[in-house]
Enzyme design. Structure first.
Site, short mmCIF file in Angstrom:
data_model
loop_
_atom_site.label_atom_id
_atom_site.label_comp_id
_atom_site.label_asym_id
_atom_site.label_seq_id
_atom_site.Cartn_x
_atom_site.Cartn_y
_atom_site.Cartn_z
N HIS A 165 0.36 -4.01 9.12
CA HIS A 165 1.73 -3.75 9.00
C HIS A 165 2.51 -3.11 10.37
O HIS A 165 1.91 -2.33 10.88
CB HIS A 165 1.71 -2.62 7.71
CG HIS A 165 1.57 -3.15 6.40
ND1 HIS A 165 2.67 -4.26 5.92
CD2 HIS A 165 0.77 -3.15 5.41
CE1 HIS A 165 2.48 -4.58 4.72
NE2 HIS A 165 1.34 -3.98 4.37
N HIS B 94 0.90 -1.13 0.14
CA HIS B 94 -0.07 -0.23 -0.01
C HIS B 94 0.77 1.18 0.13
O HIS B 94 0.65 2.12 -0.85
CB HIS B 94 -1.08 0.03 1.24
CG HIS B 94 -2.20 -0.72 1.16
ND1 HIS B 94 -2.26 -2.04 0.84
CD2 HIS B 94 -3.43 -0.30 0.84
CE1 HIS B 94 -3.46 -2.37 0.72
NE2 HIS B 94 -4.24 -1.40 0.87
#
Length: 212
Positions: A182, A141
């Site tokens: 993450h 991302h």
């Protein structure tokens, strides 16, 4: 005059290659430090703070925003936006459209390759609020949206565009930590990777003019 032009072009390419090489070196360094536990304290601290914040009334609203940002910045959302941009540019600025398409697709492939090389598992400190099926490092991302929105800002060439791109990139990056998928170091590595790829891609950035 021609020799000078060729020499200048080689210098530009050399700078672009150096930018990407330096970025990849930084990504490797972060990966090694992460595996050695150097980032455990800030990573775990940030993730625990996000977990506590998620459980508040305000945090539940923030979670909705973060999920939306993460969805827009995901592979499907990002490539949908890319398709719209390429179609919009195609008639009046074909070179820009092709450059944007090449930069985003190439950067995506680079990130997929790096994920396979490092093969880092996802964080398991918090329940995941997003469906994830790939490795964690570096964040796709973060890298993908740095590349996509950064490339759009480069094509526009305006300070306002860079500011807007920076805010969107930052929000999407933070959403990945907030959603528990993450570590902050994954996000940082993804941003650096994306910057390096943009540094190389800038060598072939089309002139900002309407194509005839």
């Amino acid at each position: 005059m021609g020799a000078l032009s060729i020499s200048d072009r080689r210098r530009e390419i050399g700078k672009g290659v150096a930018a990407l090489a330096f970025a990849l070196f930084c990504v490797l360094t972060i990966a090694l430090m992460q595996r050695a536990g150097w980032f455990d304290r800030p990573n775990i601290g940030a993730m625990r703070w996000a977990g506590q914040a998620r459980d508040t009334d305000v945090g539940r609203v923030v979670t909705i925003v973060m999920q939306a940002a993460s969805a827009i910045g995901g592979t499907v959302g990002r490539f949908a936006l890319l398709s719209i941009c390429v179609i919009a540019l195609w008639r009046s600025a074909r070179r820009a459209a092709l450059w944007l398409l090449t930069v985003v697709v190439g950067g995506t492939l680079l990130n997929l390759g790096l994920k396979q090389i490092f093969a880092a598992p996802r964080p398991d400190l918090l329940p995941h609020l997003d469906i994830v099926n790939s490795y964690s490092f570096p964040s796709g991302h973060s890298a993908g949206n740095m590349i996509f929105f950064g490339a759009l800002a480069m094509l526009g060439g305006r300070y306002s565009g860079y500011w807007a791109a920076g805010l969107i990139i930052a929000l999407i990056g933070m959403s990945r930590v907030w959603l528990g998928v993450h570590w902050p170091s994954d996000v940082s590595a993804g941003l650096i990777e994306g910057l390096g790829w943009l540094g190389l891609s800038a060598v072939w950035l089309p002139a900002r003019r309407r194509e005839q």
